[in-house]
Design a protein around this motif. Sequence first.
Motif, PDB file in Angstrom:
ATOM      1  N   ASN A   1       0.810  -1.234   0.000  1.00 10.04           N
ATOM      2  CA  ASN A   1       0.000   0.000   0.000  1.00 10.04           C
ATOM      3  C   ASN A   1       0.838   1.275   0.000  1.00 10.04           C
ATOM      4  O   ASN A   1       0.308   2.372   0.080  1.00 10.04           O
ATOM      5  CB  ASN A   1      -0.975  -0.011   1.189  1.00 10.04           C
ATOM      6  N   LYS A   2       2.159   1.118  -0.133  1.00 11.58           N
ATOM      7  CA  LYS A   2       3.021   2.310  -0.194  1.00 11.58           C
ATOM      8  C   LYS A   2       3.593   2.534  -1.596  1.00 11.58           C
ATOM      9  O   LYS A   2       4.341   3.476  -1.835  1.00 11.58           O
ATOM     10  CB  LYS A   2       4.194   2.161   0.788  1.00 11.58           C
ATOM     11  N   TYR A   3       3.306   1.628  -2.527  1.00 10.03           N
ATOM     12  CA  TYR A   3       3.980   1.669  -3.836  1.00 10.03           C
ATOM     13  C   TYR A   3       2.991   1.589  -5.004  1.00 10.03           C
ATOM     14  O   TYR A   3       1.819   1.260  -4.819  1.00 10.03           O
ATOM     15  CB  TYR A   3       4.922   0.457  -3.952  1.00 10.03           C
ATOM     16  N   GLY A   4       3.539   1.820  -6.212  1.00  8.66           N
ATOM     17  CA  GLY A   4       2.813   1.523  -7.445  1.00  8.66           C
ATOM     18  C   GLY A   4       3.034   0.045  -7.731  1.00  8.66           C
ATOM     19  O   GLY A   4       4.175  -0.403  -7.835  1.00  8.66           O
ATOM     20  N   ILE A   5       1.943  -0.739  -7.798  1.00  3.35           N
ATOM     21  CA  ILE A   5       2.064  -2.203  -7.889  1.00  3.35           C
ATOM     22  C   ILE A   5       1.653  -2.694  -9.284  1.00  3.35           C
ATOM     23  O   ILE A   5       0.633  -2.263  -9.841  1.00  3.35           O
ATOM     24  CB  ILE A   5       1.192  -2.854  -6.783  1.00  3.35           C
TER      25      ILE A   5
ATOM     26  N   VAL B   1      -1.408  -0.303 -10.204  1.00  2.00           N
ATOM     27  CA  VAL B   1      -2.302   0.376  -9.258  1.00  2.00           C
ATOM     28  C   VAL B   1      -1.438   1.104  -8.233  1.00  2.00           C
ATOM     29  O   VAL B   1      -0.530   0.510  -7.651  1.00  2.00           O
ATOM     30  CB  VAL B   1      -3.159  -0.625  -8.445  1.00  2.00           C
ATOM     31  N   GLU B   2      -1.739   2.378  -8.044  1.00  2.00           N
ATOM     32  CA  GLU B   2      -1.010   3.162  -7.038  1.00  2.00           C
ATOM     33  C   GLU B   2      -1.523   2.820  -5.639  1.00  2.00           C
ATOM     34  O   GLU B   2      -2.733   2.883  -5.397  1.00  2.00           O
ATOM     35  CB  GLU B   2      -1.230   4.657  -7.290  1.00  2.00           C
TER      36      GLU B   2
ATOM     37  N   GLU C   1      -6.161  -6.147  -1.815  1.00  2.00           N
ATOM     38  CA  GLU C   1      -6.566  -6.026  -3.227  1.00  2.00           C
ATOM     39  C   GLU C   1      -5.388  -5.938  -4.183  1.00  2.00           C
ATOM     40  O   GLU C   1      -5.569  -5.814  -5.397  1.00  2.00           O
ATOM     41  CB  GLU C   1      -7.432  -4.762  -3.397  1.00  2.00           C
ATOM     42  N   ALA C   2      -4.158  -6.018  -3.670  1.00  2.00           N
ATOM     43  CA  ALA C   2      -2.974  -5.817  -4.530  1.00  2.00           C
ATOM     44  C   ALA C   2      -2.860  -6.929  -5.582  1.00  2.00           C
ATOM     45  O   ALA C   2      -2.977  -8.106  -5.251  1.00  2.00           O
ATOM     46  CB  ALA C   2      -1.725  -5.787  -3.669  1.00  2.00           C
ATOM     47  N   PRO C   3      -2.655  -6.573  -6.851  1.00  2.00           N
ATOM     48  CA  PRO C   3      -2.586  -7.579  -7.908  1.00  2.00           C
ATOM     49  C   PRO C   3      -1.272  -8.364  -7.912  1.00  2.00           C
ATOM     50  O   PRO C   3      -1.170  -9.410  -8.564  1.00  2.00           O
ATOM     51  CB  PRO C   3      -2.704  -6.745  -9.192  1.00  2.00           C
TER      52      PRO C   3
END
Length: 285
Positions: free
Chosen positions: A169-173, A188-189, A195-197
């Motif tokens: 949740n701190k990065y562009g993933i 996703v930013e 929910e991170a892909p």
Amino acid sequence: MKKVRKCVIPVAGMGTRFLPGTKSIPKEMFPIIDKPAIQYIVEEAVNSGIEEILFITSPYKNSVIDHFDRSYELENRLEKSGKEDKVELIKNLSSLATFTYIRQGEPLGSGHAIKLAKNFVGNEPFAVMYGDDVMMYDEKPVLKQLIDVYEEKDCNVIGVQEVPKKLVNKYGIMIYDKENEGKIIGLVEKPKIEEAPSNHAGLGRYIVKPEIFDELESISAASNGEYQFTDAMLNLMKKQDFYACKFDGKYFDIGSQFGYLKANVEFALKRDDLKDDMKEYLEKF
Ligand code: UTP
């Protein structure tokens, strides 16, 4: 295929995470031991084959410009006092590459900053290196690893590394194409952890083709009023390929307090003149 010769380094951000330190000193000029963070980045660029560097700067960051200029008075004084070794440390900085500067009138985001590089870049692929993301590497500079992917695939490239799941949740993933290894189809930013892909984060190194400028022209500001480079890349992804370069090396976000502290400790542990003292100190501590 055109060679990657040019690099854009945006350094016009406000560095709000590191206040009050950044009130009058740019974070890019914070020393990691005895060398400003920005010099590590410029050396990485030059060792990757970059010939021309554009800094996107601001009225408060003249020290970045001064650092890569000659300083005759200091050089003369050092020479006269027989400190040739110190002269060597400062004299060649201005000839590391051809340096150009453009001021970003207002800090309206990374996308707004990079858009200002359009005339400098012309019709060539180019590198983007964030001025507060410092890399430690063994043999091959991180940017060179990205350039190798560009040369192999003739595509846009994002430098990525795996990050712990709890920190996504701190990065562009990155969102990857399941059928095509390393191909990025979205990002996703700062997603919610659940929910991170993926857990592959983009870490401040990019190779992009010049068509990115059409996208930078057309993006709108995000809810915080800033124009994000990520949004332009997402639009370009619909038209051109992007691949990840999972690079070897260590990444330090020196725009954050802990990242900056870690960089100082780890670079000291790599230096012949400091590593023994540092180890002893840490062990005792
Ligand atoms: P960051 O978001 O890490 O830098 O931008 P920031 O805005 O200075 O950070 P905080 O959150 O306020 O602490 C990544 C890079 O883009 C540059 C920054 O200087 C940094 O190198 N940047 C950012 C610009 O050049 N212009 C901007 O408007 C924003």
